[in-house]
Design a protein around this motif. Structure first.
Motif, PDB file in Angstrom:
ATOM      1  N   UNK A 123      12.157   0.637  16.856  1.00 21.33           N
ATOM      2  CA  UNK A 123      11.877  -0.142  15.656  1.00 21.33           C
ATOM      3  C   UNK A 123      12.031  -1.619  15.983  1.00 21.33           C
ATOM      4  N   UNK A 124      11.435  -2.473  15.166  1.00 20.88           N
ATOM      5  CA  UNK A 124      11.577  -3.911  15.348  1.00 20.88           C
ATOM      6  C   UNK A 124      12.155  -4.542  14.084  1.00 20.88           C
ATOM      7  N   UNK A 125      12.907  -5.629  14.276  1.00 15.35           N
ATOM      8  CA  UNK A 125      13.409  -6.450  13.180  1.00 15.35           C
ATOM      9  C   UNK A 125      12.456  -7.634  13.063  1.00 15.35           C
ATOM     10  N   UNK A 126      11.594  -7.600  12.063  1.00 13.41           N
ATOM     11  CA  UNK A 126      10.509  -8.568  11.949  1.00 13.41           C
ATOM     12  C   UNK A 126      11.057  -9.972  11.686  1.00 13.41           C
ATOM     13  N   UNK A 127      10.527 -10.947  12.437  1.00 12.47           N
ATOM     14  CA  UNK A 127      10.837 -12.365  12.258  1.00 12.47           C
ATOM     15  C   UNK A 127      12.306 -12.701  12.475  1.00 12.47           C
TER      16      UNK A 127
ATOM     17  N   UNK B 280      -7.419  23.951   8.960  1.00 18.47           N
ATOM     18  CA  UNK B 280      -7.401  23.014   7.840  1.00 18.47           C
ATOM     19  C   UNK B 280      -7.604  21.609   8.392  1.00 18.47           C
ATOM     20  N   UNK B 281      -8.663  20.936   7.899  1.00 17.14           N
ATOM     21  CA  UNK B 281      -8.993  19.587   8.348  1.00 17.14           C
ATOM     22  C   UNK B 281      -8.907  18.637   7.153  1.00 17.14           C
ATOM     23  N   UNK B 282      -8.396  17.458   7.395  1.00 17.88           N
ATOM     24  CA  UNK B 282      -8.451  16.397   6.391  1.00 17.88           C
ATOM     25  C   UNK B 282      -8.894  15.112   7.067  1.00 17.88           C
ATOM     26  N   UNK B 283      -9.661  14.325   6.330  1.00 16.02           N
ATOM     27  CA  UNK B 283     -10.172  13.057   6.845  1.00 16.02           C
ATOM     28  C   UNK B 283     -10.219  12.067   5.698  1.00 16.02           C
ATOM     29  N   UNK B 284      -9.777  10.835   5.951  1.00 19.37           N
ATOM     30  CA  UNK B 284      -9.822   9.796   4.919  1.00 19.37           C
ATOM     31  C   UNK B 284     -10.047   8.445   5.569  1.00 19.37           C
ATOM     32  N   UNK B 285     -10.866   7.607   4.927  1.00 21.83           N
ATOM     33  CA  UNK B 285     -11.002   6.207   5.311  1.00 21.83           C
ATOM     34  C   UNK B 285     -10.646   5.376   4.080  1.00 21.83           C
ATOM     35  N   UNK B 286     -10.057   4.206   4.292  1.00 20.98           N
ATOM     36  CA  UNK B 286      -9.589   3.421   3.157  1.00 20.98           C
ATOM     37  C   UNK B 286      -9.706   1.931   3.445  1.00 20.98           C
ATOM     38  N   UNK B 287      -9.694   1.181   2.369  1.00 21.06           N
ATOM     39  CA  UNK B 287      -9.795  -0.277   2.413  1.00 21.06           C
ATOM     40  C   UNK B 287      -8.869  -0.812   1.320  1.00 21.06           C
ATOM     41  N   UNK B 288      -7.855  -1.599   1.711  1.00 15.75           N
ATOM     42  CA  UNK B 288      -6.870  -2.123   0.763  1.00 15.75           C
ATOM     43  C   UNK B 288      -6.778  -3.636   0.883  1.00 15.75           C
ATOM     44  N   UNK B 289      -6.979  -4.320  -0.226  1.00 22.87           N
ATOM     45  CA  UNK B 289      -6.790  -5.766  -0.296  1.00 22.87           C
ATOM     46  C   UNK B 289      -5.577  -6.048  -1.180  1.00 22.87           C
ATOM     47  N   UNK B 290      -4.670  -6.864  -0.680  1.00 25.01           N
ATOM     48  CA  UNK B 290      -3.432  -7.160  -1.405  1.00 25.01           C
ATOM     49  C   UNK B 290      -3.290  -8.655  -1.617  1.00 25.01           C
ATOM     50  N   UNK B 291      -2.902  -9.025  -2.822  1.00 25.09           N
ATOM     51  CA  UNK B 291      -2.597 -10.408  -3.140  1.00 25.09           C
ATOM     52  C   UNK B 291      -1.093 -10.562  -3.316  1.00 25.09           C
ATOM     53  N   UNK B 292      -0.574 -11.695  -2.840  1.00 25.05           N
ATOM     54  CA  UNK B 292       0.867 -11.985  -2.912  1.00 25.05           C
ATOM     55  C   UNK B 292       1.700 -10.896  -2.239  1.00 25.05           C
ATOM     56  N   UNK B 293       1.215 -10.387  -1.126  1.00 30.77           N
ATOM     57  CA  UNK B 293       1.949  -9.366  -0.391  1.00 30.77           C
ATOM     58  C   UNK B 293       3.347  -9.879  -0.055  1.00 30.77           C
ATOM     59  N   UNK B 294       4.357  -9.033  -0.237  1.00 26.62           N
ATOM     60  CA  UNK B 294       5.735  -9.410   0.069  1.00 26.62           C
ATOM     61  C   UNK B 294       5.973  -9.172   1.555  1.00 26.62           C
ATOM     62  N   UNK B 295       6.267 -10.238   2.288  1.00 26.34           N
ATOM     63  CA  UNK B 295       6.416 -10.156   3.737  1.00 26.34           C
ATOM     64  C   UNK B 295       7.726 -10.818   4.147  1.00 26.34           C
ATOM     65  N   UNK B 296       8.295 -10.431   5.315  1.00 27.81           N
ATOM     66  CA  UNK B 296       9.538 -11.054   5.773  1.00 27.81           C
ATOM     67  C   UNK B 296       9.342 -12.539   6.058  1.00 27.81           C
ATOM     68  N   UNK B 297      10.331 -13.331   5.690  1.00 32.40           N
ATOM     69  CA  UNK B 297      10.327 -14.760   6.001  1.00 32.40           C
ATOM     70  C   UNK B 297      11.221 -15.028   7.209  1.00 32.40           C
ATOM     71  N   UNK B 298      12.450 -14.521   7.167  1.00 29.24           N
ATOM     72  CA  UNK B 298      13.402 -14.786   8.236  1.00 29.24           C
ATOM     73  C   UNK B 298      14.439 -13.677   8.244  1.00 29.24           C
ATOM     74  N   UNK B 299      15.010 -13.411   9.403  1.00 27.22           N
ATOM     75  CA  UNK B 299      16.114 -12.469   9.545  1.00 27.22           C
ATOM     76  C   UNK B 299      17.156 -13.126  10.439  1.00 27.22           C
TER      77      UNK B 299
END
Length: 707
Positions: A678-682, A517-536
């Motif tokens: 794992x990492x604690x971003x920012x 069983x083989x699966x293959x996928x390619x994708x392209x995602x554009x995001x606006x106002x992505x929620x990202x870490x500011x500070x920890x």
């Protein structure tokens, strides 16, 4: 949405993959007759064969023989293409799970990905999910849905993980198990199950387990009690009812992160400054739900789901007394909240209303009420790790009401078109009850709406080869936790945090033949106002919006039964995730340039696993996992290095009439690699790194008796 890729290389792989898979399918046809198992999936709501579903879905069947401790869902899902699972070795914060980059920002729990157990949400209405309440001892299978069609599940569905527990079958039986391992890990579990031959009597599965550990690191001990029950009625009129009850209680110390220097010198340590705070978390969650399905006739079927639950959390953080006393608006160093949540989902499915067409129409409703307090984490003597004076008191509510429709049309024998449309409507409100002369009223409300279309075109090139292309718009609102603290100031709800919207295009190929069983996928995602870490800082995280982000990648998987009971499973994931616009500098943050890599996301992942799993007798397995380097902050100042780890297991499954005995032994990180799990971003103190365990062992035995 732009229909071109800034880096078109992943999409060029699609043409190459088409040629390769078609050649393999033609070769498999020439090798003679063969019989292949039919894999059915339900992730897109219409039960269908995997090879005829125009979406990226991977199904993991849980083996009948146990080869791990059944504590973390990562034990089952490792190696799934597109899924990044980081084990923090920190039971206070749960696994870090991301899918195609969605959810990588999470400092604890699961965000941006929706979790379901037997159709019941394990993700709360605000988008915050937990994997800790999934009972692996009674698990049957897991479906992982990535890509555009996840949008049919609404808010915060950058990907979807659907778990299915076993249904009681046959005669009554009891299973008792015991697992033990490094760092004084131990787990005891018991499971009762039985089928039913009468419509008014339920089949049942009742499971209970207790787990505790001293932890790999200093101050990382944990205890977990998990109880789970599933009752199933198959009624005479063809309808089916499932009733589920789950209760989880966790008490866990939090070792927090380390600087690079501390990690390299002693990965087992806790930063010396943090020892005085006794950082820890206590969690209690109880949830129940009911699903009902009834065929009205050959063309029409009704489905209903209702659920309700309660979650209570008390978390002690590492915030100093001086910091809290210096600011009268500080919310304190202890988080204490009590959440009640409930919801329902009702839908109708009709077939052949138009030729070769299936329609689905439904309405989903969810609501949550959170009673949140904040307290000082010190008493009158200055002793840390206790609940002190009140510094925050508010009631937060959220509700959503989402109508949705889906349609699937086979307009030619080898072609079909699938489409969906969901209107997501999320409403927040906060009532502030902690008002003083220096701490004003922070009450407020906001609401978000988005129309989420999905569409896919599928083509059966050959009976063993299927291709599809799809597009979908995603929508992700901030969770209560992400809104809990403004980026400027220390009180009230951050109503300035916007929801993220994304556009994803995907091209996929699947093939099932005598070569596997083989699966293959390619994708392209554009995001606006992505929620990202500011500070920890001190265990407290704040978040902001990035104007634009871009994710492009490919996923490849292959699995096959090589010979008799010998199986192989492999996967490879490539993900190029970057900020697609500059983020201006602030008084506390530098300029983030377009093209900078999004932290917390590995660019390359690979997995290969071999397993010898006969129905009884000797069992064995060997697997290797590669993870690329991960950037730790927005300016890419440092990385958690890439690593490869190997695990091995062996055991014996003995079956004799009404008895079944399973034994196993396992070693993880076979070559004792020192790596970051794992990492604690920012993190503002540069304590980015959460070390993974070194070489560690586990053994277990389970005894099953049928009556």
């Amino acid at each position: 949405m732009k229909l071109y890729s800034r880096n078109p290389l992943p999409f060029k792989y699609a043409l190459l993959a088409t040629v390769i898979l078609k050649s393999m399918a033609l070769y498999a046809q020439d090798t003679g007759a063969y019989q292949l198992p039919v894999i059915t999936v339900q992730a897109v709501r219409t039960e269908n064969e995997l090879l005829q579903t125009p979406a990226s879905i991977q199904k993991v069947e849980v083996a009948q023989s146990q080869s791990n401790t059944h504590v973390n869902v990562s034990e089952v899902l490792q190696g799934v293409a597109g899924l990044q699972m980081n084990n923090r070795e920190n039971y206070a914060q749960d696994l870090q799970i991301s899918m195609r980059g969605f959810g990588a920002r999470s400092t604890f729990g699961v965000r941006g990905i929706r979790l379901y157990v037997d159709g019941i949400p394990a993700t709360m209405p605000d988008g915050q999910g937990q994997s800790s309440n999934i009972d692996l001892d009674s698990l049957d299978n897991i479906e992982v849905l990535t890509g555009p069609f996840s949008a049919i599940y609404g808010n915060s569905s950058g990907g979807t993980i659907l778990t299915e527990t076993k249904e009681g079958q046959g005669k009554d039986s009891i299973q008792v198990g015991l697992n033990a391992g490094s760092h004084h890990k131990q787990q005891a579990n018991i499971q009762l199950q039985g089928g039913s031959e009468q419509a008014n009597q339920p089949a049942y599965v009742i499971s209970s387990s207790y787990f505790d550990t001293d932890g790999f690191r200093d101050h990382s001990a944990a205890r977990k009690v998990l109880n789970n029950a599933k009752l199933t009625w198959n009624l005479e009129d063809g309808s089916k009812i499932n009733w589920l009850i789950n209760r989880t209680k966790i008490e866990a110390d939090d070792p927090a992160g380390l600087t690079r220097k501390d990690w390299q010198s002693n990965p087992k340590q806790q930063a010396s400054f943090l020892r005085q705070f006794n950082i820890r978390k206590e969690i209690e969650q109880t949830q129940t739900g009911l699903t009902w399905s009834k065929p009205l006739n050959d063309q029409n079927e009704l489905y209903g789901m209702v659920y309700l639950g309660n979650r209570q959390v008390v978390q002690y953080q590492s915030i100093s007394k001086n910091t809290q006393e210096a600011n009268d608006r500080h919310a304190g160093g202890v988080i204490d909240f009590d959440r009640d949540y409930y919801g329902a989902d009702f839908r109708w499915m009709g077939k052949e209303l138009l030729p070769n067409t299936t329609f689905i129409a439904g309405l989903a409703f969810d609501q949550m009420r959170e009673d949140r307090q904040g307290y000082e984490n010190f008493d009158a003597t200055g002793r840390y790790g206790v609940k002190g004076n009140l510094r925050r008191d508010e009631i937060n509510t959220l509700w959503n009401l989402d109508p949705y429709i889906q349609a699937s049309w086979q307009f030619l024998p080898q072609w079909h078109l699938d489409a969906g449309l969901r209107y997501s409507n999320v409403n927040y409100e906060s009532e502030d009850h902690y008002i003083t002369t220096v701490n004003g009223d922070d009450s407020g409300s906001t609401d978000y709406q988005k129309l989420l279309p999905t569409v896919a075109l599928g083509w059966e090139i050959l009976p063993e080869l299927y291709a599809y292309t799809s597009y979908g718009k995603g929508f992700e609102t901030p969770t209560f936790t992400e809104m809990a603290y403004p980026t400027v100031g220390t009180s009230g709800i951050n109503f300035n945090l916007k929801p993220a919207t994304s556009d994803t295009a995907e091209l996929g190929l699947k093939s099932q033949n005598s070569l596997g069983l083989f699966t293959f996928a390619v994708f392209h995602t554009e995001t606006k106002n992505d929620i990202v870490p500011d500070d920890a800082n001190g265990g407290r995280s704040t978040f902001r919006n990035a104007d634009k982000t871009l994710r492009e990648g490919l996923e490849l998987s292959w699995q096959k039964q090589l010979w008799q009971a010998l199986n192989v499973r492999t996967s490879y994931s490539y993900l190029d995730a970057t900020f697609d616009a500059d983020i201006p500098a602030t008084s506390t943050k530098p300029l983030i340039r377009k093209g900078t890599y999004i932290p917390g996301i590995a660019k390359n992942q690979a997995f290969v696993g071999l397993a010898w799993q006969p129905e009884q007798g000797f069992q064995a397995g060997l697997d290797a996992r590669y993870m690329d380097k991960i950037y730790v902050d927005d300016i890419n100042s440092d990385t958690a290095p890439s690593y490869t780890v190997v695990a091995a297991n062996f055991g014996y499954l003995w079956v004799n009439k009404d008895w079944k005995i399973n034994t196993y032994a396992r070693v993880d990180n076979l070559f004792d690699r020192n790596y970051v799990g794992s990492v604690i971003v920012n993190d503002s103190n540069s304590r980015f790194f959460e070390p993974a365990d070194g070489r560690n062992f586990s053994v277990g035995v389970s005894v099953n008796k049928t009556f």
